[in-house]
Design a protein around this motif. Structure first.
Motif, PDB file in Angstrom:
ATOM      1  N   ASN A 223     -14.480 -12.075   3.294  1.00  0.00           N
ATOM      2  CA  ASN A 223     -13.789 -13.233   3.847  1.00  0.00           C
ATOM      3  C   ASN A 223     -12.327 -13.261   3.425  1.00  0.00           C
ATOM      4  OD1 ASN A 223     -14.208 -15.726   5.334  1.00  0.00           O
ATOM      5  ND2 ASN A 223     -16.270 -15.560   4.497  1.00  0.00           N
TER       6      ASN A 223
ATOM      7  N   ASN B  64      -9.338 -12.519   5.998  1.00  0.00           N
ATOM      8  CA  ASN B  64      -8.247 -13.468   6.223  1.00  0.00           C
ATOM      9  C   ASN B  64      -6.902 -12.796   5.988  1.00  0.00           C
ATOM     10  OD1 ASN B  64      -9.667 -15.706   6.977  1.00  0.00           O
ATOM     11  ND2 ASN B  64      -9.678 -16.669   4.959  1.00  0.00           N
ATOM     12  N   ALA B  65      -6.809 -12.040   4.877  1.00  0.00           N
ATOM     13  CA  ALA B  65      -5.532 -11.391   4.537  1.00  0.00           C
ATOM     14  C   ALA B  65      -5.107 -10.458   5.682  1.00  0.00           C
ATOM     15  CB  ALA B  65      -5.668 -10.618   3.232  1.00  0.00           C
TER      16      ALA B  65
ATOM     17  N   LYS C  79      -6.047 -10.730   8.788  1.00  0.00           N
ATOM     18  CA  LYS C  79      -5.779 -11.559   9.964  1.00  0.00           C
ATOM     19  C   LYS C  79      -4.369 -12.175   9.913  1.00  0.00           C
ATOM     20  CE  LYS C  79      -8.228 -15.615  10.929  1.00  0.00           C
ATOM     21  NZ  LYS C  79      -9.466 -16.328  11.234  1.00  0.00           N
ATOM     22  N   PHE C  80      -3.976 -12.616   8.724  1.00  0.00           N
ATOM     23  CA  PHE C  80      -2.711 -13.363   8.627  1.00  0.00           C
ATOM     24  C   PHE C  80      -1.543 -12.496   8.155  1.00  0.00           C
ATOM     25  CE2 PHE C  80      -5.976 -16.735   8.213  1.00  0.00           C
ATOM     26  CZ  PHE C  80      -5.622 -17.469   9.340  1.00  0.00           C
TER      27      PHE C  80
ATOM     28  N   ILE D  38       1.771 -14.259   6.355  1.00  0.00           N
ATOM     29  CA  ILE D  38       2.582 -15.416   6.752  1.00  0.00           C
ATOM     30  C   ILE D  38       2.646 -16.508   5.680  1.00  0.00           C
ATOM     31  CG2 ILE D  38       2.128 -15.057   9.220  1.00  0.00           C
ATOM     32  CD1 ILE D  38       0.136 -17.399   9.087  1.00  0.00           C
ATOM     33  N   GLY D  39       1.750 -16.440   4.709  1.00  0.00           N
ATOM     34  CA  GLY D  39       1.768 -17.444   3.641  1.00  0.00           C
ATOM     35  C   GLY D  39       1.233 -18.792   4.106  1.00  0.00           C
ATOM     36  N   ILE D  40       1.152 -19.734   3.152  1.00  0.00           N
ATOM     37  CA  ILE D  40       0.572 -21.046   3.448  1.00  0.00           C
ATOM     38  C   ILE D  40       1.525 -22.120   2.893  1.00  0.00           C
ATOM     39  CG2 ILE D  40      -1.442 -22.550   3.048  1.00  0.00           C
ATOM     40  CD1 ILE D  40      -2.921 -19.826   2.357  1.00  0.00           C
TER      41      ILE D  40
ATOM     42  N   ILE E  56      -6.965 -26.066   2.464  1.00  0.00           N
ATOM     43  CA  ILE E  56      -7.598 -24.972   3.223  1.00  0.00           C
ATOM     44  C   ILE E  56      -9.014 -24.670   2.743  1.00  0.00           C
ATOM     45  CG2 ILE E  56      -5.441 -23.848   3.936  1.00  0.00           C
ATOM     46  CD1 ILE E  56      -5.915 -21.852   1.664  1.00  0.00           C
TER      47      ILE E  56
ATOM     48  N   THR F 191     -11.003 -26.842   7.953  1.00  0.00           N
ATOM     49  CA  THR F 191      -9.567 -27.080   7.811  1.00  0.00           C
ATOM     50  C   THR F 191      -8.777 -25.781   7.919  1.00  0.00           C
ATOM     51  OG1 THR F 191     -10.064 -28.898   6.347  1.00  0.00           O
ATOM     52  CG2 THR F 191      -7.793 -28.110   6.349  1.00  0.00           C
TER      53      THR F 191
ATOM     54  N   VAL G 244      -2.455 -22.422  13.791  1.00  0.00           N
ATOM     55  CA  VAL G 244      -3.234 -21.296  13.264  1.00  0.00           C
ATOM     56  C   VAL G 244      -4.440 -21.018  14.153  1.00  0.00           C
ATOM     57  CG1 VAL G 244      -4.796 -20.656  11.390  1.00  0.00           C
ATOM     58  CG2 VAL G 244      -2.504 -21.373  10.869  1.00  0.00           C
TER      59      VAL G 244
ATOM     60  N   GLY H 242     -10.698 -18.742  14.530  1.00  0.00           N
ATOM     61  CA  GLY H 242     -11.313 -19.138  13.258  1.00  0.00           C
ATOM     62  C   GLY H 242     -11.748 -20.592  13.307  1.00  0.00           C
ATOM     63  N   THR H 243     -12.576 -20.961  12.326  1.00  0.00           N
ATOM     64  CA  THR H 243     -13.156 -22.299  12.343  1.00  0.00           C
ATOM     65  C   THR H 243     -12.771 -23.107  11.124  1.00  0.00           C
ATOM     66  OG1 THR H 243     -15.018 -21.403  11.168  1.00  0.00           O
ATOM     67  CG2 THR H 243     -15.239 -21.601  13.557  1.00  0.00           C
ATOM     68  N   GLY H 244     -12.189 -22.439  10.129  1.00  0.00           N
ATOM     69  CA  GLY H 244     -11.885 -23.158   8.904  1.00  0.00           C
ATOM     70  C   GLY H 244     -13.115 -23.364   8.033  1.00  0.00           C
TER      71      GLY H 244
ATOM     72  N   ALA I   3     -14.227 -22.580   2.659  1.00  0.00           N
ATOM     73  CA  ALA I   3     -15.096 -23.620   2.080  1.00  0.00           C
ATOM     74  C   ALA I   3     -16.368 -22.959   1.559  1.00  0.00           C
ATOM     75  CB  ALA I   3     -15.422 -24.667   3.138  1.00  0.00           C
TER      76      ALA I   3
ATOM     77  N   SER J 175       0.251 -14.390   0.339  1.00  0.00           N
ATOM     78  CA  SER J 175      -0.680 -15.244  -0.399  1.00  0.00           C
ATOM     79  C   SER J 175      -1.446 -14.403  -1.416  1.00  0.00           C
ATOM     80  CB  SER J 175      -1.720 -15.860   0.541  1.00  0.00           C
ATOM     81  OG  SER J 175      -1.087 -16.402   1.674  1.00  0.00           O
TER      82      SER J 175
HETATM   83  P1  ADP Z   1     -10.592 -19.540   9.325  1.00  0.00           P
HETATM   84  O1  ADP Z   1      -9.840 -18.337   8.892  1.00  0.00           O
HETATM   85  O2  ADP Z   1     -11.885 -19.259   9.990  1.00  0.00           O
HETATM   86  O3  ADP Z   1      -9.744 -20.508  10.080  1.00  0.00           O
HETATM   87  P2  ADP Z   1     -10.816 -20.114   6.493  1.00  0.00           P
HETATM   88  O4  ADP Z   1     -11.548 -21.201   5.795  1.00  0.00           O
HETATM   89  O5  ADP Z   1     -11.173 -18.730   6.132  1.00  0.00           O
HETATM   90  O6  ADP Z   1     -11.041 -20.360   8.028  1.00  0.00           O
HETATM   91  O7  ADP Z   1      -9.282 -20.328   6.280  1.00  0.00           O
HETATM   92  C1  ADP Z   1      -8.728 -21.620   6.416  1.00  0.00           C
HETATM   93  C2  ADP Z   1      -7.247 -21.543   6.689  1.00  0.00           C
HETATM   94  O8  ADP Z   1      -6.539 -21.081   5.537  1.00  0.00           O
HETATM   95  C3  ADP Z   1      -6.877 -20.571   7.773  1.00  0.00           C
HETATM   96  O9  ADP Z   1      -7.045 -21.111   9.048  1.00  0.00           O
HETATM   97  C4  ADP Z   1      -5.410 -20.326   7.451  1.00  0.00           C
HETATM   98  O10 ADP Z   1      -4.620 -21.394   7.917  1.00  0.00           O
HETATM   99  C5  ADP Z   1      -5.399 -20.359   5.941  1.00  0.00           C
HETATM  100  N1  ADP Z   1      -5.480 -19.012   5.324  1.00  0.00           N
HETATM  101  C6  ADP Z   1      -6.563 -18.448   4.759  1.00  0.00           C
HETATM  102  N2  ADP Z   1      -6.271 -17.213   4.259  1.00  0.00           N
HETATM  103  C7  ADP Z   1      -4.959 -17.015   4.518  1.00  0.00           C
HETATM  104  C8  ADP Z   1      -4.057 -15.926   4.245  1.00  0.00           C
HETATM  105  N3  ADP Z   1      -4.442 -14.818   3.588  1.00  0.00           N
HETATM  106  N4  ADP Z   1      -2.776 -16.079   4.661  1.00  0.00           N
HETATM  107  C9  ADP Z   1      -2.378 -17.197   5.299  1.00  0.00           C
HETATM  108  N5  ADP Z   1      -3.183 -18.239   5.583  1.00  0.00           N
HETATM  109  C10 ADP Z   1      -4.456 -18.163   5.206  1.00  0.00           C
END
Ligand code: ADP
Length: 537
Positions: free
Chosen positions: A147, A151-152, A154-155, A189-191, A199, A204, A210, A216-218, A222, A245
């Motif tokens: 996961n 995510n890493a 993906k973003f 892209i960072g947060i 997050i 969320t 995003v 994605g579902t957020g 969690a 991140s």
């Molecule tokens: P999803 O990716 O399915 O939306 P997650 O719970 O895995 O749900 O992530 C929640 C949110 O956190 C993402 O929608 C994104 O906005 C942010 N996020 C998570 N990982 C990263 C990351 N590596 N870089 C940037 N934003 C991130």
């Protein structure tokens, strides 16, 4: 005082009622997710089946989209199932010994194909101080890391991702445990700072855009945080918009021991690998009619004969009655489940006919020690549901027909590749007999050393070196015309790359035998009778 006591009582009752309601909701969700998954598996299976038939480009495109969408839906359902299990406090962690380095290395390898097309690097650093064997839930560890790294990837658009595993500075929360940091750093892209803690909340995302851009579902983070807490740890994040991140999962494990390798487990003789498409007689033990249809239609199309058993009891009865080449066994079945049925089969309770037949589990529960439970019950491996037809094909290609191998005389047109095909090798060299002779000498000189290298590297679990040696062996035996050995060496290389010790052990034994046959064949050639004898394997 009595007023206070009454008040406390009311409060407690209200709290209990709220908790019961919450658990009922989670129970309901868990049940629903289960009910949704079964037809969804059927949709995926049927789409795959149709994709394997002749189609116009438009039809193929439409079905590809349907398949991808249903896989996304399945992932969402699985997440919801996890969340509801966690909330209903029904999520149990597996307790098993595992090789931490190997699990993490293999997991990173499976993610490389996601990073590579985006031009992203994906590096792993394992600090020397981390223990090799730990005890815990390796499936859930894998889920957390997949996961975070998913995510890493993906973003992140440019640069790459680093996973570092090292002992944690955070003191362990329980005695006799080691705390490890799994740090996933990206250049993405960072947060935004004000979103950092949110997050981890359910559903969320950092901002509305995003979801639009990346999907994605957020739910992922969690779940990861809850899993980490169950594993007596936590997950933290540090990030800045535009500067990447860093997610750190700190997880506690108890020190473990070397697990019993699958190859040493008391499993029956493995199927001898073979690349010919011999029709097989296959028992499909599965109670769900849709799954039965997917499996039997696919196997039928591949030219195999299937017999269906709707329960563990029926499966044992069929196994006592007629010979099979292969068994696919659903794990969750009414009356006797798949694990128990296999245990009874191996115990001889279904007679001698199929006592050692290869049995593969079909299970939707690929996490939490499912594999070990299957192997311990005497199965040879498992296939994840929904069935991936590529996995199924690989497995079928590796299974010999028992009936064919029981036949007294070989089949008239045995499609088995020859141990040594001198004529073809010579033809490939443009008829240069002198050159072929040199190549044959090289082969005799070099193959025993390569086998030793593979054994040694496997022993040290240096899978990369072992795979390299298998690759080089494949080239050597290919040049000399040892076709059967070339095929086996190729498959051995593949299994070593995947750090699949059990398959590698089977293939290695088969390869050794095939090489010995090729060597003997070579030494028996009339033109070599005057030559120097080769070294023995
Ligand atoms: P999803 O990716 O399915 O939306 P997650 O719970 O895995 O749900 O992530 C929640 C949110 O956190 C993402 O929608 C994104 O906005 C942010 N996020 C998570 N990982 C990263 C990351 N590596 N870089 C940037 N934003 C991130």
């Amino acid at each position: 005082m009595t007023v206070l006591a009454a008040y406390e009582n009311d409060l407690r009752a209200a709290k209990d009622a709220a908790e019961t309601a919450s658990r009922a909701k989670s129970d309901f969700l868990a049940k629903m997710s289960h009910e949704i998954r079964t037809p969804l598996n059927a949709i995926i299976g049927m789409t795959e089946l149709t994709l394997a038939t002749p189609l116009t480009p438009e039809q193929r495109d439409a079905l590809d989209t349907a398949r991808e969408a249903s896989k996304v839906l399945l992932a969402v359902i699985n997440d919801i199932l996890d969340i509801s299990r966690i909330e209903a406090r029904k999520l149990e962690l597996a307790v098993e010994d595992f090789d931490l380095r190997r699990t993490v290395t293999a997991m990173v390898r499976t993610l490389r194909p996601q990073a590579a097309p985006k031009g992203l690097s994906l590096h792993l650093r394992l600090a020397p101080a981390i223990p090799r064997y730990v005890r815990g839930d390796q499936g859930r560890l894998r889920q957390i890391l997949m996961n975070l790294i998913g995510n890493a990837i993906k973003f992140t658009r440019k640069g790459g991702i680093n996973l570092t595993v090292r002992p944690s500075h955070t003191p362990p929360t329980a005695p006799d445990t080691v705390s490890l940091d799994f740090r996933v750093a990206d250049t993405g892209i960072g947060i935004p700072r004000d979103k950092l803690e949110h997050i981890f909340e359910l559903f969320t995302q950092a901002d509305a855009l995003v979801g639009e851009h990346y999907g994605g579902t957020g739910l992922g983070l969690a779940i990861c945080r809850e899993l980490a807490r169950l594993m007596r740890g936590n997950i933290h994040v540090a990030s800045e918009t535009g500067h990447g991140s860093v997610f750190t999962a700190t997880l506690a494990f108890t020190p473990g021991q070397a697990p019993v390798a699958a190859a040493d487990a008391p499993t029956p003789a493995p199927p001898f690998p073979k690349e010919t498409g011999m029709p097989l007689r296959i028992l499909v033990a599965e109670d769900n009619p849709v799954n039965v249809k997917v499996a039997t239609t696919y196997l039928g199309r591949r030219g195999h004969e299937t017999v269906v058993a709707g329960s563990g009891r029926e499966a044992l009865a069929a196994l006592a009655r007629e010979t099979f080449d292969l068994v696919f066994m659903d794990v969750e079945m009414p009356d006797i489940d798949g694990l128990e049925a296999t245990r009874r089969l191996r115990d001889g309770q279904a007679g001698p006919l199929n006592r050692h037949v290869p049995v593969y589990a079909m299970t939707a529960h690929v996490l939490s020690g499912a594999k070990d439970r299957c192997l311990n019950a005497g199965m040879n491996g498992y296939l994840a549901k929904p069935l991936d037809f590529k996995d199924l094909d690989t497995l079928l290609a590796g299974t010999t027909s028992v009936r064919a191998s029981l036949r007294e005389s070989p089949a008239p047109a045995a499609p088995e590749p020859p141990a040594l095909d001198v004529a073809t090798a010579l033809k490939r060299l443009g008829g240069d007999a002198e050159l072929l002779r040199e190549i044959q000498d090289d082969f005799l000189d070099q193959f025993p050393g390569k086998l030793r290298t593979i054994t040694l590297c496997q022993h040290m679990e240096n899978w990369e070196e072992a795979a390299l040696a298998a690759h080089s062996l494949k080239n050597i035996v290919g040049a000399v015309g040892a076709e059967a050995a070339r095929i086996l060496a190729g498959r051995l290389e593949e299994s070593l790359r995947q750090a699949d010790a059990a398959t590698a052990a089977e293939l290695f034994a088969a390869l050794k035998a095939s090489l010995a046959a090729a060597r003997q064949h070579l030494l028996d050639l009339p033109e070599r009778q005057t030559g120097a004898p080769g070294s023995s394997p």
